[in-house]
Each structure stands twice: as structure tokens, then as C-alpha cells.
Design a protein around this motif. Structure first.
Motif, PDB file in Angstrom:
ATOM      1  N   GLY A  61       4.929  20.674  -9.042  1.00  0.00           N
ATOM      2  CA  GLY A  61       6.329  21.001  -8.751  1.00  0.00           C
ATOM      3  C   GLY A  61       7.318  20.183  -9.553  1.00  0.00           C
ATOM      4  N   LEU A  62       7.025  18.898  -9.745  1.00  0.00           N
ATOM      5  CA  LEU A  62       7.932  18.064 -10.537  1.00  0.00           C
ATOM      6  C   LEU A  62       7.939  18.474 -12.005  1.00  0.00           C
ATOM      7  CD1 LEU A  62       7.423  14.497  -9.043  1.00  0.00           C
ATOM      8  CD2 LEU A  62       9.409  15.994  -8.828  1.00  0.00           C
ATOM      9  N   LEU A  63       6.786  18.874 -12.519  1.00  0.00           N
ATOM     10  CA  LEU A  63       6.747  19.344 -13.906  1.00  0.00           C
ATOM     11  C   LEU A  63       7.587  20.600 -14.086  1.00  0.00           C
ATOM     12  CD1 LEU A  63       2.995  18.814 -14.845  1.00  0.00           C
ATOM     13  CD2 LEU A  63       4.947  17.405 -15.474  1.00  0.00           C
ATOM     14  N   VAL A  64       7.489  21.500 -13.133  1.00  0.00           N
ATOM     15  CA  VAL A  64       8.299  22.722 -13.188  1.00  0.00           C
ATOM     16  C   VAL A  64       9.782  22.371 -13.072  1.00  0.00           C
ATOM     17  CG1 VAL A  64       8.818  24.899 -12.007  1.00  0.00           C
ATOM     18  CG2 VAL A  64       6.440  24.162 -12.297  1.00  0.00           C
ATOM     19  N   LEU A  65      10.118  21.452 -12.176  1.00  0.00           N
ATOM     20  CA  LEU A  65      11.504  21.030 -12.017  1.00  0.00           C
ATOM     21  C   LEU A  65      12.065  20.496 -13.323  1.00  0.00           C
ATOM     22  CD1 LEU A  65      13.982  20.335 -10.175  1.00  0.00           C
ATOM     23  CD2 LEU A  65      12.905  18.092  -9.896  1.00  0.00           C
ATOM     24  N   TYR A  66      11.341  19.603 -13.966  1.00  0.00           N
ATOM     25  CA  TYR A  66      11.832  19.008 -15.200  1.00  0.00           C
ATOM     26  C   TYR A  66      11.878  20.017 -16.358  1.00  0.00           C
ATOM     27  CZ  TYR A  66      12.069  14.263 -13.427  1.00  0.00           C
ATOM     28  OH  TYR A  66      12.437  13.139 -12.738  1.00  0.00           O
TER      29      TYR A  66
ATOM     30  N   GLY B 136       0.820  -1.215   0.000  1.00  0.00           N
ATOM     31  CA  GLY B 136       0.000   0.000   0.000  1.00  0.00           C
ATOM     32  C   GLY B 136       0.851   1.261   0.000  1.00  0.00           C
ATOM     33  N   GLU B 137       1.897   1.281   0.805  1.00  0.00           N
ATOM     34  CA  GLU B 137       2.768   2.449   0.865  1.00  0.00           C
ATOM     35  C   GLU B 137       3.514   2.658  -0.453  1.00  0.00           C
ATOM     36  OE1 GLU B 137       2.444   0.277   3.286  1.00  0.00           O
ATOM     37  OE2 GLU B 137       2.123   1.368   5.143  1.00  0.00           O
ATOM     38  N   LEU B 138       4.013   1.573  -1.027  1.00  0.00           N
ATOM     39  CA  LEU B 138       4.752   1.679  -2.290  1.00  0.00           C
ATOM     40  C   LEU B 138       3.847   2.156  -3.426  1.00  0.00           C
ATOM     41  CD1 LEU B 138       6.886  -1.595  -2.081  1.00  0.00           C
ATOM     42  CD2 LEU B 138       7.641   0.744  -1.635  1.00  0.00           C
ATOM     43  N   THR B 139       2.644   1.618  -3.493  1.00  0.00           N
ATOM     44  CA  THR B 139       1.711   1.995  -4.548  1.00  0.00           C
ATOM     45  C   THR B 139       1.214   3.425  -4.364  1.00  0.00           C
ATOM     46  OG1 THR B 139       1.003  -0.300  -4.685  1.00  0.00           O
ATOM     47  CG2 THR B 139      -0.405   1.325  -5.726  1.00  0.00           C
ATOM     48  N   ALA B 140       0.860   3.777  -3.146  1.00  0.00           N
ATOM     49  CA  ALA B 140       0.373   5.132  -2.884  1.00  0.00           C
ATOM     50  C   ALA B 140       1.467   6.163  -3.144  1.00  0.00           C
ATOM     51  CB  ALA B 140      -0.130   5.253  -1.449  1.00  0.00           C
ATOM     52  N   GLY B 141       2.715   5.811  -2.856  1.00  0.00           N
ATOM     53  CA  GLY B 141       3.822   6.715  -3.158  1.00  0.00           C
ATOM     54  C   GLY B 141       3.957   6.969  -4.648  1.00  0.00           C
ATOM     55  N   LEU B 142       3.786   5.937  -5.450  1.00  0.00           N
ATOM     56  CA  LEU B 142       3.842   6.108  -6.910  1.00  0.00           C
ATOM     57  C   LEU B 142       2.670   6.947  -7.415  1.00  0.00           C
ATOM     58  CD1 LEU B 142       4.952   2.586  -8.201  1.00  0.00           C
ATOM     59  CD2 LEU B 142       6.237   4.720  -8.273  1.00  0.00           C
ATOM     60  N   ILE B 143       1.501   6.695  -6.868  1.00  0.00           N
ATOM     61  CA  ILE B 143       0.333   7.479  -7.278  1.00  0.00           C
ATOM     62  C   ILE B 143       0.516   8.936  -6.871  1.00  0.00           C
ATOM     63  CG2 ILE B 143      -2.151   7.816  -6.891  1.00  0.00           C
ATOM     64  CD1 ILE B 143      -2.338   4.742  -6.628  1.00  0.00           C
ATOM     65  N   GLY B 144       1.128   9.158  -5.718  1.00  0.00           N
ATOM     66  CA  GLY B 144       1.363  10.522  -5.249  1.00  0.00           C
ATOM     67  C   GLY B 144       2.297  11.310  -6.136  1.00  0.00           C
ATOM     68  N   LEU B 145       3.129  10.645  -6.911  1.00  0.00           N
ATOM     69  CA  LEU B 145       4.048  11.345  -7.814  1.00  0.00           C
ATOM     70  C   LEU B 145       3.346  11.924  -9.044  1.00  0.00           C
ATOM     71  CD1 LEU B 145       7.204   9.044  -7.786  1.00  0.00           C
ATOM     72  CD2 LEU B 145       6.969  11.311  -6.774  1.00  0.00           C
TER      73      LEU B 145
ATOM     74  N   GLY C 223      17.223  12.142  -9.563  1.00  0.00           N
ATOM     75  CA  GLY C 223      17.659  11.964  -8.178  1.00  0.00           C
ATOM     76  C   GLY C 223      16.704  12.619  -7.188  1.00  0.00           C
ATOM     77  N   ILE C 224      16.221  13.806  -7.522  1.00  0.00           N
ATOM     78  CA  ILE C 224      15.260  14.502  -6.660  1.00  0.00           C
ATOM     79  C   ILE C 224      13.942  13.738  -6.602  1.00  0.00           C
ATOM     80  CG2 ILE C 224      13.846  16.594  -6.470  1.00  0.00           C
ATOM     81  CD1 ILE C 224      16.305  18.131  -7.576  1.00  0.00           C
ATOM     82  N   THR C 225      13.501  13.237  -7.743  1.00  0.00           N
ATOM     83  CA  THR C 225      12.244  12.475  -7.788  1.00  0.00           C
ATOM     84  C   THR C 225      12.356  11.188  -6.975  1.00  0.00           C
ATOM     85  OG1 THR C 225      11.804  13.366  -9.993  1.00  0.00           O
ATOM     86  CG2 THR C 225      10.539  11.424  -9.315  1.00  0.00           C
ATOM     87  N   ILE C 226      13.457  10.479  -7.129  1.00  0.00           N
ATOM     88  CA  ILE C 226      13.662   9.242  -6.366  1.00  0.00           C
ATOM     89  C   ILE C 226      13.767   9.552  -4.874  1.00  0.00           C
ATOM     90  CG2 ILE C 226      15.308   7.372  -5.922  1.00  0.00           C
ATOM     91  CD1 ILE C 226      15.829   7.328  -8.958  1.00  0.00           C
ATOM     92  N   GLY C 227      14.482  10.613  -4.530  1.00  0.00           N
ATOM     93  CA  GLY C 227      14.593  11.008  -3.131  1.00  0.00           C
ATOM     94  C   GLY C 227      13.246  11.359  -2.528  1.00  0.00           C
TER      95      GLY C 227
END
Length: 94
Positions: free
Chosen positions: A56-61, A12-21, A72-76
Motif C-alpha cells: 500500500g505504501l508503494l502504491v501511495l508513493y 521492541g515496539e519501536l523496532t517492530a513498527g519500523l520493520i512493519g513498514l 505524513g501518512i507514513t509517519i501517522g
């Protein structure tokens, strides 16, 4: 489906983390709704919401052209949010 996330440890944590991205507010709404329906536990809720950074990730990229640094920032971000969710779940906080 409910048993899949609640029975198998950190799935659940792994999947929710991916969805949160995903870069929109719908992912946060979906994760919260799944928590309220009892599909996700509190640790998974935190994992998904902590990794959620909106656009925020879209702006970063778009602004930072160093793709290795961006990855690295995304993985972190993913690892930090997911580990915190796992720790909260292991501590029994809800």
C-alpha cells in the motif's frame, strides 16, 4: 538478543513498527515468528502488524506525487501502530 527487546521498555515496539513498514509479507512473517519464539512481546507484535500495509505504501508513493502528504501518512501510520502496541503492552494484555 532476546533480552534486548524484552528488557528495554518500548524498544521492541519501536523496532517492530519500523520493520512493519517494509513493503512485503516477509516482514509480517518475521515479526510473527519472533513473537512465537518469545523474542517480542504482544505489544511489539501488534506494533509491527498494525504498521504493516503490504504494498500500500508503494502504491501511495507512486500514485500521489505530494511527497509531504505521503511522508505524513507514513509517519501517522507508524505512530498510530506503535502507540497502540505500547498501550497494549502497558495494559498487560497478552
Amino acid at each position: 538478543m532476546t533480552d534486548l527487546f524484552l528488557r528495554y521498555g518500548i524498544l521492541g515496539e519501536l523496532t517492530a513498527g519500523l520493520i512493519g513498514l517494509l513493503p512485503n509479507c516477509a516482514s509480517s512473517v518475521m515479526i510473527t515468528q519472533l513473537y512465537l519464539e518469545g523474542v517480542l512481546n504482544f505489544g511489539a507484535l501488534l506494533s509491527g502488524l498494525l504498521t504493516g500495509s503490504g504494498i500500500g505504501l508503494l502504491v501511495l508513493y507512486r500514485v500521489n506525487h505530494n511527497w509531504k502528504e505521503n511522508v505524513g501518512i507514513t509517519i501517522g501510520l507508524y505512530v498510530t501502530g506503535t502507540v497502540f502496541g505500547i498501550l497494549v503492552n502497558a495494559a498487560g494484555l497478552s
